[in-house]
Enzyme design. Sequence first.
Site, PDB file in Angstrom:
ATOM      1  N   GLY A  88      -7.896 -45.751  62.434  1.00  0.00           N
ATOM      2  CA  GLY A  88      -8.260 -47.048  61.889  1.00  0.00           C
ATOM      3  C   GLY A  88      -7.574 -48.202  62.588  1.00  0.00           C
ATOM      4  O   GLY A  88      -7.155 -48.081  63.747  1.00  0.00           O
ATOM      5  N   ASP A 107     -13.235 -45.118  55.170  1.00  0.00           N
ATOM      6  CA  ASP A 107     -13.417 -46.383  54.454  1.00  0.00           C
ATOM      7  C   ASP A 107     -14.481 -47.299  55.067  1.00  0.00           C
ATOM      8  O   ASP A 107     -14.920 -48.247  54.414  1.00  0.00           O
ATOM      9  CB  ASP A 107     -12.092 -47.146  54.399  1.00  0.00           C
ATOM     10  CG  ASP A 107     -10.980 -46.328  53.766  1.00  0.00           C
ATOM     11  OD1 ASP A 107     -11.264 -45.586  52.810  1.00  0.00           O
ATOM     12  OD2 ASP A 107      -9.827 -46.428  54.233  1.00  0.00           O
ATOM     13  N   ARG A 138     -22.367 -36.934  35.905  1.00  0.00           N
ATOM     14  CA  ARG A 138     -23.555 -37.458  35.222  1.00  0.00           C
ATOM     15  C   ARG A 138     -24.154 -36.418  34.291  1.00  0.00           C
ATOM     16  O   ARG A 138     -24.674 -36.751  33.217  1.00  0.00           O
ATOM     17  CB  ARG A 138     -24.617 -37.900  36.236  1.00  0.00           C
ATOM     18  CG  ARG A 138     -24.266 -39.170  36.984  1.00  0.00           C
ATOM     19  CD  ARG A 138     -25.361 -39.580  37.966  1.00  0.00           C
ATOM     20  NE  ARG A 138     -26.498 -40.147  37.281  1.00  0.00           N
ATOM     21  CZ  ARG A 138     -27.692 -39.575  37.173  1.00  0.00           C
ATOM     22  NH1 ARG A 138     -27.900 -38.390  37.708  1.00  0.00           N
ATOM     23  NH2 ARG A 138     -28.669 -40.179  36.548  1.00  0.00           N
ATOM     24  N   ARG A 173     -22.167 -40.010  27.008  1.00  0.00           N
ATOM     25  CA  ARG A 173     -20.909 -40.637  27.379  1.00  0.00           C
ATOM     26  C   ARG A 173     -21.074 -41.586  28.555  1.00  0.00           C
ATOM     27  O   ARG A 173     -22.108 -41.619  29.217  1.00  0.00           O
ATOM     28  CB  ARG A 173     -19.889 -39.572  27.794  1.00  0.00           C
ATOM     29  CG  ARG A 173     -19.348 -38.702  26.694  1.00  0.00           C
ATOM     30  CD  ARG A 173     -18.402 -37.671  27.285  1.00  0.00           C
ATOM     31  NE  ARG A 173     -17.850 -36.784  26.283  1.00  0.00           N
ATOM     32  CZ  ARG A 173     -17.273 -35.622  26.568  1.00  0.00           C
ATOM     33  NH1 ARG A 173     -17.185 -35.229  27.824  1.00  0.00           N
ATOM     34  NH2 ARG A 173     -16.787 -34.867  25.589  1.00  0.00           N
ATOM     35  N   MET A 194     -12.162 -43.569  46.650  1.00  0.00           N
ATOM     36  CA  MET A 194     -11.301 -44.138  47.672  1.00  0.00           C
ATOM     37  C   MET A 194     -12.018 -45.246  48.439  1.00  0.00           C
ATOM     38  O   MET A 194     -13.241 -45.389  48.354  1.00  0.00           O
ATOM     39  CB  MET A 194     -10.830 -43.048  48.631  1.00  0.00           C
ATOM     40  CG  MET A 194      -9.915 -42.023  47.978  1.00  0.00           C
ATOM     41  SD  MET A 194      -9.202 -40.854  49.150  1.00  0.00           S
ATOM     42  CE  MET A 194      -7.911 -41.882  49.875  1.00  0.00           C
ATOM     43  N   GLU A 210     -11.009 -48.005  44.632  1.00  0.00           N
ATOM     44  CA  GLU A 210      -9.582 -47.889  44.338  1.00  0.00           C
ATOM     45  C   GLU A 210      -8.819 -49.197  44.597  1.00  0.00           C
ATOM     46  O   GLU A 210      -9.273 -50.072  45.318  1.00  0.00           O
ATOM     47  CB  GLU A 210      -8.961 -46.770  45.193  1.00  0.00           C
ATOM     48  CG  GLU A 210      -8.931 -47.069  46.684  1.00  0.00           C
ATOM     49  CD  GLU A 210      -8.191 -46.010  47.483  1.00  0.00           C
ATOM     50  OE1 GLU A 210      -7.455 -45.192  46.899  1.00  0.00           O
ATOM     51  OE2 GLU A 210      -8.357 -45.998  48.717  1.00  0.00           O
TER      52      GLU A 210
END
Length: 354
Positions: free
Chosen positions: A105, A130, A157, A165, A172, A225
């Site tokens: 990165g 990312d 799901r 619910r 991340m 996050e």
Amino acid sequence: MSQFRRIGVLTSGGDAPGMNDVVRSVTRAALSNGVEVIGINGGYSGLVNDNVRHLSARDVSNIVNIGGTILYSDRCKEFKTEEGMAKAIAVCEKYNIDGIVACGGDGTFRGATDLSNRGIPTIGIPGTIDNDITSTDYTIGYDTAMNTAMEMIDRLRDTCESHARCNVVEVMGNHAGGIAIQSAIACGAVACVICEKNFDEKAMMDKIKRLRADGKRGFIVVVSELIPNYAEEGFAKRIQEETGVETKFARLAHVVRGGNPTLRDRVTASRMGSRAVAELLCGKSNLVICEQAGEIVSVDINLAQTADRLYKGKAKPEELDRYSPEEKKIILALGDKKRKRFDDMYALLEEISG
């Protein structure tokens, strides 16, 4: 081309599925051009600590489908010091390493610039789940991470629907919302919280209550996050208290970073690795290999880092003064393109969720 005897290859920073495909591609491309390859173990710490090995064509066989990195990774603080840099240069000289391909990165790219400035030509390849490198549309590992997140959320799901619910799912991203927004769209989430867009919590609460009254049973809310007040259990509790819908919190954490790379990550990594070797053998350095509009291109690493810092709010506009008008235009356009992409994805989620 004849000046190159050996090329080093390393992976640095957070591991990403597809890094092994970079190592393989760099190794095979270099060997095909009569250039030996040195694998540097543990990122830049491998250079500082003289932890390297020769790579043959067979050493990189059968790694295309393996996640993580066979060269391992590390974040080396010593490399950032003059003493550490001197050790790294000495190791390059010891093994006659004439150039390096570094996959990682933005921190990896800063290290690549340091090496280039000290006479070791270095090319960067964006490897991070990312997808937070502004100069490229795509980073290696992103597709695999999104698919992993999608699979995990799909499983949640099932239970949400069965028990009526809601699940708040943190994924991340390290201050980047690409994984979150795309997995939210793919999994039919009712809402998504990312750094790139302002979030209206009341509107989301009203939406959940309206949809529950309309008969909807299961709800998914995806959160990127590191977002204060949302990437935590307290957000799930607020949803339950406000809407009356039982709500659980799930943190997928590093499971998103592992696993076998997808076809897209394998092919993109192979293309980028080959291009990096070609650039080095042509005598070029201090570049980042990027994907733009589906094409593999090279971008000046200083321009790429400035674009990244500007987009992330870490640079002052005055930093643009050292660039030509054309370069300024390119830098600003990269940030505008990335912002528009998030605007479009967020608008799509709002339009089709419900």
